[in-house]
Design an enzyme around this catalytic site. Structure first.
Site, short mmCIF file in Angstrom:
data_model
loop_
_atom_site.label_atom_id
_atom_site.label_comp_id
_atom_site.label_asym_id
_atom_site.label_seq_id
_atom_site.Cartn_x
_atom_site.Cartn_y
_atom_site.Cartn_z
N THR A 37 21.11 72.91 39.89
CA THR A 37 21.74 71.93 39.51
C THR A 37 21.10 71.35 38.05
O THR A 37 19.95 71.36 37.90
CB THR A 37 22.01 70.72 40.53
N ALA A 55 26.22 70.35 35.23
CA ALA A 55 26.29 71.52 36.00
C ALA A 55 25.94 71.13 37.44
O ALA A 55 24.74 71.56 37.88
CB ALA A 55 25.64 72.72 35.42
N ARG A 73 23.70 49.21 78.15
CA ARG A 73 23.89 48.10 77.38
C ARG A 73 25.01 47.39 78.16
O ARG A 73 26.25 47.92 78.33
CB ARG A 73 24.49 48.48 76.02
N GLN A 90 28.61 51.91 65.37
CA GLN A 90 29.75 51.22 65.66
C GLN A 90 29.34 50.70 67.29
O GLN A 90 29.83 49.47 67.69
CB GLN A 90 30.94 51.56 65.47
N ILE A 91 29.22 51.73 68.00
CA ILE A 91 28.95 51.66 69.57
C ILE A 91 27.62 50.83 69.85
O ILE A 91 27.50 49.89 70.53
CB ILE A 91 28.81 53.02 70.06
N GLU A 116 25.41 71.92 48.65
CA GLU A 116 26.14 73.25 49.04
C GLU A 116 27.76 73.35 48.42
O GLU A 116 28.51 73.85 49.23
CB GLU A 116 25.91 73.75 50.43
#
Length: 377
Positions: free
Chosen positions: A123, A127, A265, A333-334, A360
């Site tokens: 990289t 490019a 929970r 989120q849970i 990749e």
């Protein structure tokens, strides 16, 4: 491709190592952004580098499915560690397929033993996705070469001792004018940029490498002159299987964290595991992870058979990366507010997952590849 007893054995070995060694260290490695030399030394002793490299070269001579299994289990422990395994696998593949006997003798064993740190240098500023845009130049200089240019966002750049550098050797020949050079990064003219501080996979060391008229011997050339682009691209399919498996491992870790949390929970006087909305999120996580794993294993099998390789690898990488990002977000989120706090595994997993949609080849590029392969018929 079905898992054999050998596959199940290497999964069990890697799973134990991930649970006993990697996972307990993951939080501190993330916070300290530290290169875990001691973990990589243990991995080398277990044979977890160079999964597909021949046994006489220091590998274990297994297939691409074994590589995918190892990558998933390592990533379930901590994806930065799996990332190192993937890097070594690609370098070992380059050396095994294209190295001279002298190059293999000098480098392959020490790379697989984790005695020599490597960097895969493609990289550049102009490019990234478009590898054909590289500007780094290698010019003939007597019997050797002079290498000039810069590479950015290079995995292991801050710590590597050996670089595999893609450079132009014929600026007028486009993709056919690129070659790969094995570069001792202690040579005069090589300098390093600062270590980048990343959003996720923070124990993976990333930075820039600069080459200022670095003198290289003639035998620094890996493979044929002018074939560098094609050689590098030839290992990208394998790299995409590795990233797909890594993404599956991240998502699997998130699923396991949620499964441990939901029954304990309580809200509204009952465990949140009893709420249908959260059950559906859990079911979606499980089915998408299973699908991503199957796509990854199919792509690994095609690497061995040679049938429909490119599209299968792009599908696996794209689907698994998207699933990892989506479902680590669902895990946060849970967990609610806790999921947003440093020190909770799902917070780190969410950050670690994002790069799987980028490196990749971005997932947008993967979709373009899939469409191109479909339209070819």
């Amino acid at each position: 491709m079905r898992e054999t007893d050998e596959h199940r054995q290497i999964r069990a070995t890697t799973q134990r190592f991930a649970d006993d060694v990697i996972r307990p260290a993951a939080e501190s490695l993330d916070q300290e952004e530290r290169f875990p030399t001691e973990i990589y030394a243990q991995m080398a002793e277990l044979g977890l580098f160079g999964i597909t490299a021949p046994e006489d070269a220091g590998g274990i001579g297994m297939d691409a499915l074994a590589y995918a299994i190892v990558m998933e289990e390592l990533s379930r422990g901590y994806s930065s560690v799996a990332d190192q395994c993937g890097l070594v696998e690609l370098i070992a593949t380059l050396l095994t397929r294209h190295g001279t006997p002298a190059q293999k003798a000098e480098h392959l064993g020490s790379v697989l033993a984790a005695d020599k740190r490597v960097a895969y240098c493609i990289t550049e500023a102009e490019a990234g996705t478009d590898v054909s845009g590289i500007k780094t130049l290698a010019k003939r200089d007597g019997d050797g070469w002079r290498l000039s240019g810069s590479k950015i966002w290079i995995h292991n750049a801050p710590v590597a001792e050996l670089g595999f550098v893609l450079a132009r050797t014929d600026p007028e020949a486009g993709k056919r004018g690129m070659s790969i050079f094995i570069v001792d990064l202690a040579e005069e003219g090589v300098s390093r940029g600062v270590k980048e501080h990343k959003m996720g996979q923070r124990a993976s060391q990333v930075g820039a490498l600069h080459f200022d008229s670095v003198a290289l011997p003639g035998d620094a050339l890996l493979g044929e002159e002018g074939r560098g682009f094609h050689i590098m691209m030839s290992v990208l399919d394998k790299g995409r299987v590795g990233i797909a498996a890594l993404a599956v491992g991240i998502a699997q870790a998130a699923l396991e964290a949620v499964l441990g949390y939901m029954p304990t929970r309580k809200q509204f006087g009952q465990p949140i595991a009893g709420f249908q909305g959260l059950q559906w999120m859990l079911a979606d996580m499980a089915k998408d992870i299973a699908a991503a794993r199957l796509l990854t294993h199919d792509a690994a099998a095609r690497l061995e058979s040679g049938d429909g390789v490119t599209m299968a690898c792009s599908m696996a990488k794209c689907f698994a990366g998207d699933a990892a990002v989506q479902h680590t977000a669902n895990a946060v989120q849970i967990f609610g507010g806790s999921g947003y706090i440093r020190g909770f595994e799902v917070e780190r997993l969410y950050r670690d997952a994002k790069i799987t949609q980028i490196y990749e080849g971005t997932n947008q590029i993967q979709r373009s590849i899939i469409a191109r392969e479909l339209l070819r018929g």
